[in-house]
Motif scaffolding. Structure first.
Motif, PDB file in Angstrom:
ATOM      1  N   ILE A  95       3.735   5.712  -5.595  1.00 26.26           N
ATOM      2  CA  ILE A  95       3.604   5.806  -7.057  1.00 26.26           C
ATOM      3  C   ILE A  95       2.605   6.907  -7.393  1.00 26.26           C
ATOM      4  O   ILE A  95       2.861   7.766  -8.232  1.00 26.26           O
ATOM      5  N   ARG A  96       1.450   6.881  -6.705  1.00 31.71           N
ATOM      6  CA  ARG A  96       0.387   7.848  -6.981  1.00 31.71           C
ATOM      7  C   ARG A  96       0.861   9.288  -6.723  1.00 31.71           C
ATOM      8  O   ARG A  96       0.549  10.208  -7.471  1.00 31.71           O
ATOM      9  N   ARG A  97       1.659   9.457  -5.654  1.00 31.46           N
ATOM     10  CA  ARG A  97       2.171  10.794  -5.340  1.00 31.46           C
ATOM     11  C   ARG A  97       3.286  11.241  -6.266  1.00 31.46           C
ATOM     12  O   ARG A  97       3.730  12.387  -6.217  1.00 31.46           O
ATOM     13  N   GLY A  98       3.819  10.315  -7.070  1.00 29.14           N
ATOM     14  CA  GLY A  98       4.936  10.654  -7.950  1.00 29.14           C
ATOM     15  C   GLY A  98       6.271  10.699  -7.217  1.00 29.14           C
ATOM     16  O   GLY A  98       7.167  11.456  -7.598  1.00 29.14           O
ATOM     17  N   GLN A 106       5.191  -4.245  -8.892  1.00 31.80           N
ATOM     18  CA  GLN A 106       4.985  -2.793  -9.022  1.00 31.80           C
ATOM     19  C   GLN A 106       6.103  -2.136  -9.839  1.00 31.80           C
ATOM     20  O   GLN A 106       5.976  -0.992 -10.267  1.00 31.80           O
ATOM     21  N   GLU A 120       2.173   1.768  -3.395  1.00 33.28           N
ATOM     22  CA  GLU A 120       1.078   2.268  -4.250  1.00 33.28           C
ATOM     23  C   GLU A 120       0.896   3.773  -4.059  1.00 33.28           C
ATOM     24  O   GLU A 120       0.760   4.526  -5.027  1.00 33.28           O
ATOM     25  N   ASN A 121       0.854   4.183  -2.795  1.00 35.99           N
ATOM     26  CA  ASN A 121       0.684   5.612  -2.501  1.00 35.99           C
ATOM     27  C   ASN A 121       1.842   6.429  -3.040  1.00 35.99           C
ATOM     28  O   ASN A 121       1.638   7.519  -3.590  1.00 35.99           O
ATOM     29  N   SER A 138       6.461   4.758 -15.566  1.00 39.53           N
ATOM     30  CA  SER A 138       6.445   6.134 -15.089  1.00 39.53           C
ATOM     31  C   SER A 138       7.816   6.809 -15.280  1.00 39.53           C
ATOM     32  O   SER A 138       7.891   7.995 -15.636  1.00 39.53           O
ATOM     33  N   ARG A 151       0.826  -1.197   0.000  1.00 43.28           N
ATOM     34  CA  ARG A 151       0.000   0.000   0.000  1.00 43.28           C
ATOM     35  C   ARG A 151       0.871   1.262   0.000  1.00 43.28           C
ATOM     36  O   ARG A 151       0.618   2.229  -0.729  1.00 43.28           O
ATOM     37  N   GLU A 190       4.872  -0.664 -13.303  1.00 45.03           N
ATOM     38  CA  GLU A 190       4.281   0.673 -13.283  1.00 45.03           C
ATOM     39  C   GLU A 190       5.361   1.730 -13.053  1.00 45.03           C
ATOM     40  O   GLU A 190       5.337   2.810 -13.661  1.00 45.03           O
TER      41      GLU A 190
END
Ligand code: C2E
Ligand code: CA
Ligand code: CA
Ligand code: CA
Length: 278
Positions: A34-37, A85, A31-32, A92, A28, A88
């Protein structure tokens, strides 16, 4: 009997829940991030040691910490490879590198940028469509892209890897065999993979100037790269003595702290403007 079986079943469920709890956190967390960059590319210059000219760079992943610090791959790469992961993250990094390098690389088509792949990237065609989607409209073109595959992890299916490599080369991308001299691949990789570039592992460069140094191994790899029509790259170069030694053996491309550590985009772009004016 039955009771024992039931007990065993309950026990294994309890263990499974425990494992899920333990892995949920870190997964998790990634994941966070990645989402935050928070996963960003750093760029390490690759230099022509005959001319001192810049040839391009290797992208090396970094993670921004909440406290503002920066983590290297040692802190997370095993985890993100194990969870998948990494796919992804690699995608990116490619998008970020394209956007960041684009203004400098568009007008300098001779500059290259390389990315590190994992063995599982060669399981199916996704990497081919990713490279096509990300780079075919520029400003960084597919023929400026180099994809590195390490000899440290075995490629489960050499035949399918060959097909994927050929497709990537059709797009114009080049393939580098990384960490040569360390791993599972050995001669068979060098002969069968159809890679364009050979990156000799740092340990051979480290040994230069010590009694561990084997000029025979370096000479053999350089000769092999010529016979196989592969470009030779020395990595982990830290001293002028090593540069001189490699130059005497006909090595052209090198990378290492003696030239520059991996740099954040802004600094690498300044280096491009300075060392490689249009
Ligand atoms: P690598 O692909 O062999 O990358 C070279 C590593 O050596 C980098 O470490 C680089 O910073 C370091 N290095 C370069 N020049 C010198 C030198 O002169 N002296 C010394 N001591 N070290 C030098 P880094 O950035 O910590 O990366 C470590 C490894 O993590 C990489 O080894 C690669 O296997 C993996 N990695 C990094 N980025 C990615 C990525 O985006 N995807 C994947 N799958 N793996 C990555
Ligand atoms: Ca590499
Ligand atoms: Ca390497
Ligand atoms: Ca290495």
């Amino acid at each position: 009997g039955n009771a024992g079986g039931l007990l065993l079943a309950m026990l294994s469920i309890a263990v499974a829940i425990g494992v899920a709890r333990q892995t949920e956190g870190p997964v998790r967390d990634i994941e966070n991030a990645i989402r935050r960059g928070d996963f960003i590319p750093y760029y390490q210059p690759l230099v022509d040691i005959r001319t001192g000219k810049l040839r391009g760079c290797e992208v090396l992943v970094r993670r921004r910490r909440p406290d503002g610090g920066i983590d290297g791959p040692g802190a997370f790469i095993r985890l993100v490879e194990a969870t998948g992961q990494i796919f992804e993250i690699t995608r990116s990094l490619m998008v970020q590198a394209r956007d960041e390098l684009g203004p400098a690389y568009g007008p300098r088509p001779e500059l290259k940028v390389s990315f590190n792949l994992v063995a599982e990237h060669f399981d199916d065609m996704t990497i081919v469509s990713d490279v096509q989607e990300i780079f075919s409209n520029g400003p960084v073109r597919p023929n400026q892209v180099v994809l590195e595959v390490t000899e440290r992890q075995p490629l489960p299916n050499l035949a399918s890897a060959r097909v994927i490599i050929a497709k990537l080369q059709e797009l114009g991308a080049r393939i580098a065999l990384d960490d040569v001299g360390t791993g599972h691949g050995g001669m068979s990789y060098l002969l069968k993979l159809g890679a364009d570039q050979m990156k000799m592992d740092k340990m051979f460069v480290d040994a230069i100037g010590t009694e561990r140094c084997s000029s025979t191994i370096i000479d053999t790899l350089v000769k092999l790269s010529e016979d196989l029509n592969m470009e030779f790259v020395a990595e982990g170069v830290e001293t002028f003595e090593q540069i001189e030694y490699l130059r005497e053996r006909g090595v052209v491309a090198a990378q290492g702290f003696v030239f520059s550590p991996p740099l954040p985009g802004k600094l690498y772009l300044e280096l491009v403007e300075t060392l490689h004016p249009i």
